[in-house]
Scaffold this motif. Structure first.
Motif, mmCIF file in Angstrom:
data_model
loop_
_atom_site.group_PDB
_atom_site.id
_atom_site.type_symbol
_atom_site.label_atom_id
_atom_site.label_comp_id
_atom_site.label_asym_id
_atom_site.label_seq_id
_atom_site.Cartn_x
_atom_site.Cartn_y
_atom_site.Cartn_z
ATOM 1 N N VAL A 10 1.194 -0.820 0.075
ATOM 2 C CA VAL A 10 -0.318 -0.070 -0.047
ATOM 3 C C VAL A 10 1.168 1.234 0.142
ATOM 4 N N ASN A 11 1.229 2.804 -0.688
ATOM 5 C CA ASN A 11 1.024 3.120 -0.635
ATOM 6 C C ASN A 11 0.520 4.291 -0.035
ATOM 7 N N THR A 17 -0.040 8.244 7.986
ATOM 8 C CA THR A 17 -1.079 7.242 7.192
ATOM 9 C C THR A 17 -0.557 5.609 7.421
ATOM 10 N N ALA A 18 1.186 5.289 7.103
ATOM 11 C CA ALA A 18 0.848 4.079 6.509
ATOM 12 C C ALA A 18 1.488 3.160 7.884
ATOM 13 N N GLU A 19 1.566 4.192 9.115
ATOM 14 C CA GLU A 19 1.492 3.471 10.595
ATOM 15 C C GLU A 19 0.006 3.545 11.060
ATOM 16 N N LYS A 20 -1.117 4.175 10.629
ATOM 17 C CA LYS A 20 -2.475 4.408 11.078
ATOM 18 C C LYS A 20 -2.646 3.055 10.702
ATOM 19 N N ILE A 21 -2.527 2.658 9.085
ATOM 20 C CA ILE A 21 -3.127 1.237 8.514
ATOM 21 C C ILE A 21 -2.372 0.302 8.745
ATOM 22 N N ALA A 22 -0.983 0.361 9.625
ATOM 23 C CA ALA A 22 -0.265 -1.471 10.059
ATOM 24 C C ALA A 22 -0.917 -0.847 11.185
ATOM 25 N N ASP A 23 -1.587 -0.014 12.063
ATOM 26 C CA ASP A 23 -1.826 -0.980 13.386
ATOM 27 C C ASP A 23 -2.991 -0.843 13.747
ATOM 28 N N ALA A 24 -3.883 -0.737 12.510
ATOM 29 C CA ALA A 24 -5.622 -1.012 11.682
ATOM 30 C C ALA A 24 -5.247 -2.311 11.873
ATOM 31 N N CYS A 25 -5.108 -3.175 10.603
ATOM 32 C CA CYS A 25 -4.550 -4.047 10.352
ATOM 33 C C CYS A 25 -4.184 -4.782 11.125
ATOM 34 N N ALA A 32 -0.343 -9.750 9.977
ATOM 35 C CA ALA A 32 0.575 -9.825 11.116
ATOM 36 C C ALA A 32 1.384 -9.556 11.746
ATOM 37 N N CYS A 33 2.298 -9.186 9.931
ATOM 38 C CA CYS A 33 3.512 -7.744 10.290
ATOM 39 C C CYS A 33 2.871 -6.951 9.089
ATOM 40 N N ALA A 34 3.981 -5.779 9.959
ATOM 41 C CA ALA A 34 3.571 -4.621 8.772
ATOM 42 C C ALA A 34 4.779 -3.738 8.584
ATOM 43 N N ASN A 35 5.438 -3.545 7.738
ATOM 44 C CA ASN A 35 6.730 -2.650 7.094
ATOM 45 C C ASN A 35 6.430 -1.718 6.843
ATOM 46 N N VAL A 36 7.083 -0.532 7.592
ATOM 47 C CA VAL A 36 6.860 0.999 7.249
ATOM 48 C C VAL A 36 8.766 1.643 6.657
ATOM 49 N N PHE A 37 8.335 1.713 5.337
ATOM 50 C CA PHE A 37 9.313 1.688 4.114
ATOM 51 C C PHE A 37 9.497 3.204 4.036
ATOM 52 N N ALA A 38 11.183 4.136 3.908
ATOM 53 C CA ALA A 38 11.637 5.114 3.894
ATOM 54 C C ALA A 38 10.776 5.752 2.496
ATOM 55 N N PRO A 39 10.141 7.123 2.269
ATOM 56 C CA PRO A 39 9.889 7.767 1.426
ATOM 57 C C PRO A 39 10.306 7.154 0.054
ATOM 58 N N PHE A 67 -7.645 -10.578 1.715
ATOM 59 C CA PHE A 67 -6.581 -9.568 0.994
ATOM 60 C C PHE A 67 -7.438 -8.843 0.382
ATOM 61 N N ASP A 68 -9.185 -9.189 1.170
ATOM 62 C CA ASP A 68 -10.091 -8.165 0.764
ATOM 63 C C ASP A 68 -10.607 -7.341 2.109
ATOM 64 N N ALA A 69 -10.378 -8.687 3.465
ATOM 65 C CA ALA A 69 -10.636 -7.578 4.707
ATOM 66 C C ALA A 69 -9.107 -7.024 4.262
ATOM 67 N N VAL A 70 -8.213 -7.269 3.963
ATOM 68 C CA VAL A 70 -7.107 -5.412 4.337
ATOM 69 C C VAL A 70 -8.020 -4.536 4.060
ATOM 70 N N CYS A 71 -8.072 -4.624 2.602
ATOM 71 C CA CYS A 71 -8.992 -3.557 1.578
ATOM 72 C C CYS A 71 -9.547 -2.622 2.027
ATOM 73 N N ALA A 72 -11.006 -3.203 2.440
ATOM 74 C CA ALA A 72 -12.077 -3.237 3.780
ATOM 75 C C ALA A 72 -10.833 -2.331 4.658
ATOM 76 N N VAL A 73 -10.478 -2.361 5.519
ATOM 77 C CA VAL A 73 -9.304 -1.701 6.480
ATOM 78 C C VAL A 73 -8.964 -0.137 6.414
ATOM 79 N N VAL A 74 -7.848 -0.942 4.742
ATOM 80 C CA VAL A 74 -7.487 0.575 4.372
ATOM 81 C C VAL A 74 -7.942 1.356 4.239
ATOM 82 N N ARG A 75 -9.184 1.040 2.857
ATOM 83 C CA ARG A 75 -9.774 2.311 2.187
ATOM 84 C C ARG A 75 -10.284 3.095 2.595
ATOM 85 N N PRO A 76 -11.093 3.573 4.072
ATOM 86 C CA PRO A 76 -11.732 4.592 4.928
ATOM 87 C C PRO A 76 -10.171 5.175 5.201
#
Length: 109
Positions: A10-11, A17-25, A32-39, A67-76
């Motif tokens: 997810v860009n 925003t990346a951290e908020k989405i990571a925490d929610a997922c 299970a895991c999220a990596n937030v990369f450098a810009p 995948f569909d559940a991830v999309c449902a968390v990410v979009r809003p």
């Protein structure tokens, strides 16, 4: 049947925003895991014009059936009208890591 695991990219427009989405997922156990990369510098066509922007890539590790559940968390949580949400199947995975991914994600409904 063997579980299939995926990396979901997810860009995001910024680290917040990346951290908020990571925490929610992770909180919803759809990843299970999220990596937030450098810009990174992104170039893309949007509504007929070539745009440039700085974006923060987010990588989520999960089961393919989420995948569909991830999309449902990410979009809003994502401010883009059409966020980039893509997945790549993990072809080879170490069994202990696969077991951990399975354990740390919820069973599909």
């Amino acid at each position: 049947m063997a579980l299939i695991f995926i990396d979901v990219w997810v860009n995001c427009p910024d680290r917040e925003t990346a951290e908020k989405i990571a925490d929610a997922c992770i909180g919803e156990k759809v990843a299970a895991c999220a990596n937030v990369f450098a810009p990174i510098a992104s170039r893309y066509r949007w509504k007929g014009a070539v745009e440039t922007a700085e974006e923060v890539p987010l990588l989520l590790k999960t089961r393919a059936e989420h995948f569909d559940a991830v999309c449902a968390v990410v979009r809003p949580l994502h401010p883009f009208e059409v966020p980039s949400i893509t997945a790549t199947e993990i072809c080879n995975i170490d069994q202990p890591y696969a077991d951990w991914l399975r354990k740390e994600t919820r069973e599909p409904a």
